[in-house]
Design a protein around this motif. Structure first.
Motif, PDB file in Angstrom:
ATOM      1  N   PRO A   1     -15.182 -10.688  -3.302  1.00 22.27           N
ATOM      2  CA  PRO A   1     -14.611  -9.341  -3.131  1.00 22.27           C
ATOM      3  C   PRO A   1     -13.461  -9.307  -2.138  1.00 22.27           C
ATOM      4  CG  PRO A   1     -17.011  -9.261  -3.132  1.00 22.27           C
ATOM      5  CD  PRO A   1     -16.636 -10.694  -3.073  1.00 22.27           C
ATOM      6  N   PHE A   2     -13.596 -10.071  -1.040  1.00 24.77           N
ATOM      7  CA  PHE A   2     -12.518 -10.089  -0.053  1.00 24.77           C
ATOM      8  C   PHE A   2     -11.264 -10.733  -0.630  1.00 24.77           C
ATOM      9  CE2 PHE A   2     -10.154 -12.172   3.354  1.00 24.77           C
ATOM     10  CZ  PHE A   2      -9.917 -11.093   4.202  1.00 24.77           C
ATOM     11  N   ALA A   3     -11.464 -11.783  -1.413  1.00 25.06           N
ATOM     12  CA  ALA A   3     -10.314 -12.453  -2.019  1.00 25.06           C
ATOM     13  C   ALA A   3      -9.595 -11.534  -2.998  1.00 25.06           C
ATOM     14  CB  ALA A   3     -10.773 -13.735  -2.725  1.00 25.06           C
ATOM     15  N   ILE A   4     -10.361 -10.759  -3.768  1.00 19.31           N
ATOM     16  CA  ILE A   4      -9.752  -9.815  -4.705  1.00 19.31           C
ATOM     17  C   ILE A   4      -8.949  -8.754  -3.959  1.00 19.31           C
ATOM     18  CG2 ILE A   4     -10.259  -8.027  -6.414  1.00 19.31           C
ATOM     19  CD1 ILE A   4     -12.660  -9.693  -7.300  1.00 19.31           C
ATOM     20  N   ALA A   5      -9.557  -8.217  -2.888  1.00 18.22           N
ATOM     21  CA  ALA A   5      -8.867  -7.190  -2.107  1.00 18.22           C
ATOM     22  C   ALA A   5      -7.597  -7.745  -1.474  1.00 18.22           C
ATOM     23  CB  ALA A   5      -9.800  -6.634  -1.027  1.00 18.22           C
ATOM     24  N   ALA A   6      -7.682  -8.955  -0.930  1.00 22.94           N
ATOM     25  CA  ALA A   6      -6.496  -9.571  -0.324  1.00 22.94           C
ATOM     26  C   ALA A   6      -5.413  -9.805  -1.371  1.00 22.94           C
ATOM     27  CB  ALA A   6      -6.882 -10.891   0.348  1.00 22.94           C
ATOM     28  N   GLY A   7      -5.824 -10.221  -2.579  1.00 21.93           N
ATOM     29  CA  GLY A   7      -4.845 -10.411  -3.643  1.00 21.93           C
ATOM     30  C   GLY A   7      -4.158  -9.118  -4.027  1.00 21.93           C
ATOM     31  N   LEU A   8      -4.932  -8.016  -4.057  1.00 24.66           N
ATOM     32  CA  LEU A   8      -4.334  -6.716  -4.377  1.00 24.66           C
ATOM     33  C   LEU A   8      -3.335  -6.295  -3.301  1.00 24.66           C
ATOM     34  CD1 LEU A   8      -7.434  -4.736  -5.708  1.00 24.66           C
ATOM     35  CD2 LEU A   8      -5.463  -5.527  -7.017  1.00 24.66           C
ATOM     36  N   VAL A   9      -3.667  -6.565  -2.031  1.00 28.52           N
ATOM     37  CA  VAL A   9      -2.753  -6.219  -0.937  1.00 28.52           C
ATOM     38  C   VAL A   9      -1.423  -6.931  -1.109  1.00 28.52           C
ATOM     39  CG1 VAL A   9      -2.363  -6.446   1.548  1.00 28.52           C
ATOM     40  CG2 VAL A   9      -4.582  -5.659   0.708  1.00 28.52           C
ATOM     41  N   LEU A  10      -1.451  -8.180  -1.584  1.00 33.59           N
ATOM     42  CA  LEU A  10      -0.225  -8.952  -1.749  1.00 33.59           C
ATOM     43  C   LEU A  10       0.533  -8.602  -3.020  1.00 33.59           C
ATOM     44  CD1 LEU A  10      -1.554 -12.467  -0.633  1.00 33.59           C
ATOM     45  CD2 LEU A  10      -0.160 -10.862   0.709  1.00 33.59           C
ATOM     46  N   LEU A  11      -0.194  -8.238  -4.083  1.00 39.39           N
ATOM     47  CA  LEU A  11       0.451  -8.027  -5.377  1.00 39.39           C
ATOM     48  C   LEU A  11       0.908  -6.589  -5.600  1.00 39.39           C
ATOM     49  CD1 LEU A  11      -1.909 -10.174  -7.662  1.00 39.39           C
ATOM     50  CD2 LEU A  11       0.376 -10.771  -6.800  1.00 39.39           C
ATOM     51  N   LEU A  12       0.210  -5.607  -5.022  1.00 42.65           N
ATOM     52  CA  LEU A  12       0.560  -4.208  -5.274  1.00 42.65           C
ATOM     53  C   LEU A  12       1.999  -3.864  -4.903  1.00 42.65           C
ATOM     54  CD1 LEU A  12      -2.728  -2.327  -4.249  1.00 42.65           C
ATOM     55  CD2 LEU A  12      -1.673  -2.422  -6.515  1.00 42.65           C
ATOM     56  N   PRO A  13       2.551  -4.386  -3.792  1.00 42.81           N
ATOM     57  CA  PRO A  13       3.953  -4.049  -3.476  1.00 42.81           C
ATOM     58  C   PRO A  13       4.938  -4.418  -4.573  1.00 42.81           C
ATOM     59  CG  PRO A  13       2.873  -4.997  -1.555  1.00 42.81           C
ATOM     60  CD  PRO A  13       1.934  -5.158  -2.705  1.00 42.81           C
ATOM     61  N   LEU A  14       4.578  -5.357  -5.460  1.00 38.51           N
ATOM     62  CA  LEU A  14       5.481  -5.744  -6.544  1.00 38.51           C
ATOM     63  C   LEU A  14       5.648  -4.645  -7.578  1.00 38.51           C
ATOM     64  CD1 LEU A  14       4.199  -9.408  -7.117  1.00 38.51           C
ATOM     65  CD2 LEU A  14       6.117  -8.638  -5.682  1.00 38.51           C
ATOM     66  N   LEU A  15       4.737  -3.636  -7.542  1.00 38.82           N
ATOM     67  CA  LEU A  15       4.804  -2.550  -8.515  1.00 38.82           C
ATOM     68  C   LEU A  15       5.769  -1.446  -8.107  1.00 38.82           C
ATOM     69  CD1 LEU A  15       0.991  -2.231  -9.336  1.00 38.82           C
ATOM     70  CD2 LEU A  15       2.746  -3.530 -10.565  1.00 38.82           C
ATOM     71  N   GLY A  16       6.366  -1.546  -6.926  1.00 40.88           N
ATOM     72  CA  GLY A  16       7.310  -0.528  -6.483  1.00 40.88           C
ATOM     73  C   GLY A  16       6.798   0.253  -5.291  1.00 40.88           C
ATOM     74  N   LYS A  17       7.371   1.434  -5.099  1.00 39.80           N
ATOM     75  CA  LYS A  17       7.035   2.230  -3.921  1.00 39.80           C
ATOM     76  C   LYS A  17       5.561   2.641  -3.915  1.00 39.80           C
ATOM     77  CE  LYS A  17      11.715   4.178  -3.538  1.00 39.80           C
ATOM     78  NZ  LYS A  17      12.524   5.424  -3.549  1.00 39.80           N
TER      79      LYS A  17
ATOM     80  N   GLY B   1       3.073   1.156  -5.350  1.00 41.01           N
ATOM     81  CA  GLY B   1       2.259  -0.016  -5.072  1.00 41.01           C
ATOM     82  C   GLY B   1       2.280  -0.398  -3.609  1.00 41.01           C
ATOM     83  N   LEU B   2       3.449  -0.249  -2.966  1.00 40.55           N
ATOM     84  CA  LEU B   2       3.545  -0.550  -1.539  1.00 40.55           C
ATOM     85  C   LEU B   2       2.665   0.390  -0.722  1.00 40.55           C
ATOM     86  CD1 LEU B   2       4.892  -2.150   0.739  1.00 40.55           C
ATOM     87  CD2 LEU B   2       6.764  -0.475   0.709  1.00 40.55           C
ATOM     88  N   LEU B   3       2.678   1.671  -1.090  1.00 35.06           N
ATOM     89  CA  LEU B   3       1.836   2.637  -0.377  1.00 35.06           C
ATOM     90  C   LEU B   3       0.352   2.318  -0.593  1.00 35.06           C
ATOM     91  CD1 LEU B   3       1.664   5.233   1.312  1.00 35.06           C
ATOM     92  CD2 LEU B   3       1.702   6.532  -0.830  1.00 35.06           C
ATOM     93  N   ALA B   4      -0.029   2.011  -1.837  1.00 27.52           N
ATOM     94  CA  ALA B   4      -1.428   1.673  -2.125  1.00 27.52           C
ATOM     95  C   ALA B   4      -1.854   0.424  -1.374  1.00 27.52           C
ATOM     96  CB  ALA B   4      -1.607   1.482  -3.632  1.00 27.52           C
ATOM     97  N   SER B   5      -0.961  -0.558  -1.261  1.00 23.95           N
ATOM     98  CA  SER B   5      -1.255  -1.782  -0.527  1.00 23.95           C
ATOM     99  C   SER B   5      -1.504  -1.491   0.950  1.00 23.95           C
ATOM    100  CB  SER B   5      -0.107  -2.775  -0.683  1.00 23.95           C
ATOM    101  OG  SER B   5      -0.321  -3.923   0.110  1.00 23.95           O
ATOM    102  N   ALA B   6      -0.682  -0.611   1.532  1.00 21.81           N
ATOM    103  CA  ALA B   6      -0.853  -0.257   2.942  1.00 21.81           C
ATOM    104  C   ALA B   6      -2.178   0.458   3.177  1.00 21.81           C
ATOM    105  CB  ALA B   6       0.313   0.616   3.401  1.00 21.81           C
ATOM    106  N   ILE B   7      -2.553   1.354   2.243  1.00 22.37           N
ATOM    107  CA  ILE B   7      -3.832   2.066   2.375  1.00 22.37           C
ATOM    108  C   ILE B   7      -4.995   1.092   2.292  1.00 22.37           C
ATOM    109  CG2 ILE B   7      -5.349   3.772   1.290  1.00 22.37           C
ATOM    110  CD1 ILE B   7      -2.835   5.252   0.355  1.00 22.37           C
ATOM    111  N   LEU B   8      -4.939   0.181   1.312  1.00 23.34           N
ATOM    112  CA  LEU B   8      -6.015  -0.801   1.136  1.00 23.34           C
ATOM    113  C   LEU B   8      -6.131  -1.714   2.349  1.00 23.34           C
ATOM    114  CD1 LEU B   8      -8.183  -2.033  -0.658  1.00 23.34           C
ATOM    115  CD2 LEU B   8      -6.414  -3.427  -1.753  1.00 23.34           C
ATOM    116  N   LEU B   9      -4.998  -2.151   2.886  1.00 25.90           N
ATOM    117  CA  LEU B   9      -5.011  -3.021   4.058  1.00 25.90           C
ATOM    118  C   LEU B   9      -5.621  -2.305   5.259  1.00 25.90           C
ATOM    119  CD1 LEU B   9      -4.205  -5.708   5.374  1.00 25.90           C
ATOM    120  CD2 LEU B   9      -1.957  -4.709   5.857  1.00 25.90           C
ATOM    121  N   SER B  10      -5.274  -1.021   5.438  1.00 22.93           N
ATOM    122  CA  SER B  10      -5.831  -0.246   6.552  1.00 22.93           C
ATOM    123  C   SER B  10      -7.337  -0.082   6.394  1.00 22.93           C
ATOM    124  CB  SER B  10      -5.151   1.120   6.616  1.00 22.93           C
ATOM    125  OG  SER B  10      -3.760   0.998   6.813  1.00 22.93           O
ATOM    126  N   ALA B  11      -7.791   0.167   5.155  1.00 24.56           N
ATOM    127  CA  ALA B  11      -9.224   0.326   4.918  1.00 24.56           C
ATOM    128  C   ALA B  11      -9.974  -0.971   5.205  1.00 24.56           C
ATOM    129  CB  ALA B  11      -9.468   0.782   3.480  1.00 24.56           C
TER     130      ALA B  11
END
Length: 547
Positions: free
Chosen positions: A14-30, A32-42
């Protein structure tokens, strides 16, 4: 065999999946970048006020085009707006009074009174638990506190009277959720502050919550009656003397909601003044009359209130600034047009609204949901002809049910720890009561007379005159200006109330119509479309015009 406990290693997947999402979501645009920041903070365990503040600032940077530090003056303006709202004072004061009364012996006195009142009818003991929860909710304004105070005492009592374990635990957990619906309620104080598109009297919202609270409480009590008849649970004979003794012992506790709400509805004081009086009353009763609290214990209680309020203020400032961002991007207006394009009738919209809020209640606590969804949904509800007060009550009832639904149902975790039962047991226990509360939600949603109808009767008829409303700023975001110009306000000959920009133009020799006083000057370009500039825009324009 070794006495050392074997600790089961947690799976890294689960941690690896979450970390992968944090790295990949910014590639989807603005987004995705916001979602990545929220996930990282959580994942980092950041507190709620940090996450909401971060979302606000990133939204202004990514979509609002804010790149200079001075452009974030909107946050400072929201702090000023919040500080100018006197209703805010009621929040810490009601929290203080509820905390003081909760530390005392009030729960036992309320239970004894409720049992003496209805303990003689079938299911009367269980009904007394519901009544005690409703009375304690009117004092504490907190659902978890109600579950702890009443459930801790009534749980063993119900089990000893042959009520089933699941029924007893489910009833007390569900009845405790009435704490946010029965006034004085903290969410009812916050809602008018967050919903800045409408002027809402806190006093009228309080009155509108009484009917829904009584309806849902009555439904739960009706189920208790059915269970009492079906299981032939023991009953206590009615004794007027016992009722008199319970009334005497619980008099000061019962007078608390009577003093606060009665004073508001009779027009003696507004919600803020009632909150201040409630603190004084709570301290006098618990320290000097009941003797349940020592004076030296009060600073610690007030300190806990201050810590809670500090985090709440940060969340509110960030949420109000985020509402400003949404308004600037036209998102609420776009939602209104989208809903209108679907050609939904009001009853269909209300069904969709309830489904959405029930889902939100499963994932968010009520305060977080208010800060995020009220600015989005309130304009849509108003456009569909739903009263702002009715919308507020519907919102609170839905999130009240959210206290009982996984995965973040707060009352489930509180009751699980209190009754020392697993979460699965608590979920199964509350299921029948969730169904009953959904019936109550339907009545509150489609019979507005239960909420706003009764509220109007209480405010306008009981006192013979409208209650004295809580003072509010004369203007500001979401605060409608009076139709009549103030005598001290500069106005044109046609009664037009001048804006700050128009007054400054007049002082510089420019007419309010955008033309120079001699008829030859041109209006500033920013006012060509009738837009009234803010103070920040005028200062920016002056800096650009300077040599």
């Amino acid at each position: 065999m070794s006495a050392v406990a074997v600790v089961k290693k947690k799976s890294p997947i689960p941690f690896a999946i979450a970390a992968g999402l944090v790295l990949l979501l910014p590639l989807l645009g603005k987004g995705g970048l916001l979602a990545s920041a929220i996930l990282l903070s959580a994942l980092a365990g950041a507190p709620l006020f940090f996450i909401i503040g971060m979302v606000t600032v990133l939204s202004f940077i990514l979509w609002g085009g804010f790149h200079q530090l001075n452009e974030f003056s909107v946050l400072i303006e929201r702090i000023r707006t919040l500080a100018d709202n006197p209703t805010l004072l009621a929040i810490p004061l009601f929290i203080m009074s509820g905390a003081v009364m909760s530390k005392g012996h009030i729960s036992r006195r309320l239970i004894d009174f409720a049992e003496a009142l209805v303990g003689w009818v079938p299911g009367g003991l269980a009904m007394s638990g519901v009544i005690a929860c409703m009375l304690f909710a009117a004092i504490s304004g907190s659902s978890p506190a109600t579950v702890i105070a009443i459930g801790g005492m009534m749980g063993p009592t119900l089990l000893a009277a042959n009520y089933s374990e699941r029924f007893s635990h489910g009833l007390l957990t569900s009845a405790g959720s009435l704490g946010i619906l029965i006034p004085p309620s903290i969410p009812m104080i916050i809602y008018p502050i967050v919903n800045q598109g409408s002027f809402i009297e806190v006093e009228r919202l309080f009155a509108s919550g009484i009917g829904p609270g009584l309806v849902i409480g009555s439904i739960l009590m009706g189920f208790c009656f059915v269970q009492g008849v079906r299981n032939k649970t023991p009953r206590n004979p009615f004794a007027l003397k016992k009722l008199g003794i319970a009334l005497r012992d619980g008099f000061w506790a019962l007078m608390f909601p009577a003093l606060v709400l009665g004073g508001i509805y009779l027009g003696f004081f507004n919600a803020v003044e009632a909150a201040a009086i409630s603190v004084v009353y709570a301290v006098v009763v618990e320290v000097f009359i009941h003797g349940a609290i020592r004076i030296r214990e009060l600073p610690k209680i007030f300190q806990e209130t201050g810590v809670f309020l500090g985090s709440l203020l940060v969340i509110m400032v960030a949420a109000l600034a985020f509402s400003e961002f949404l308004e600037g991007q036209g998102i609420p207006q776009a939602m209104v047009e989208w809903i209108r394009s679907m050609n939904l009738s009001q009853w269909q919209f209300l069904i969709a609204l309830n489904v959405l809020l029930l889902v939100v209640g499963m994932a968010m606590d009520i305060l977080s949901a208010m800060f995020v969804f009220v600015p989005l949904l309130a304009p849509v509800a108003t456009a569909m002809g739903v009263s702002p007060i009715h919308f507020g009550i519907i919102f609170i009832v839905n999130l009240e049910i959210g206290y009982l639904t996984p995965p973040v149902g707060l009352n489930l975790f509180v009751a699980s720890a209190l009754f020392e039962k697993p979460i699965g047991h608590m979920i199964r226990s509350v299921m029948p009561f969730i169904a009953l509360m959904l019936v109550g939600l339907g009545l509150v949603t489609y019979v507005p007379a239960i909420s706003i109808g009764l509220g109007d009767v209480i405010i306008d008829s009981l006192s013979g005159a409208p209650a004295r409303p809580t003072p509010t700023p004369s203007s500001g975001p979401g605060m409608p200006l009076s139709d009549e110009p103030d005598e001290a306000t500069p106005a044109g000959g046609d009664g037009h109330v001048q804006s700050l920009e128009e007054m400054m133009r007049e002082l510089e020799g420019t007419g309010t119509d955008g033309e120079a006083g001699d008829g030859t000057g041109a209006a500033p370009s920013s006012a060509d479309d009738g837009h009234v500039q803010s103070l920040e825009e005028m200062m920016r324009e002056a800096q650009e015009a300077a040599p």
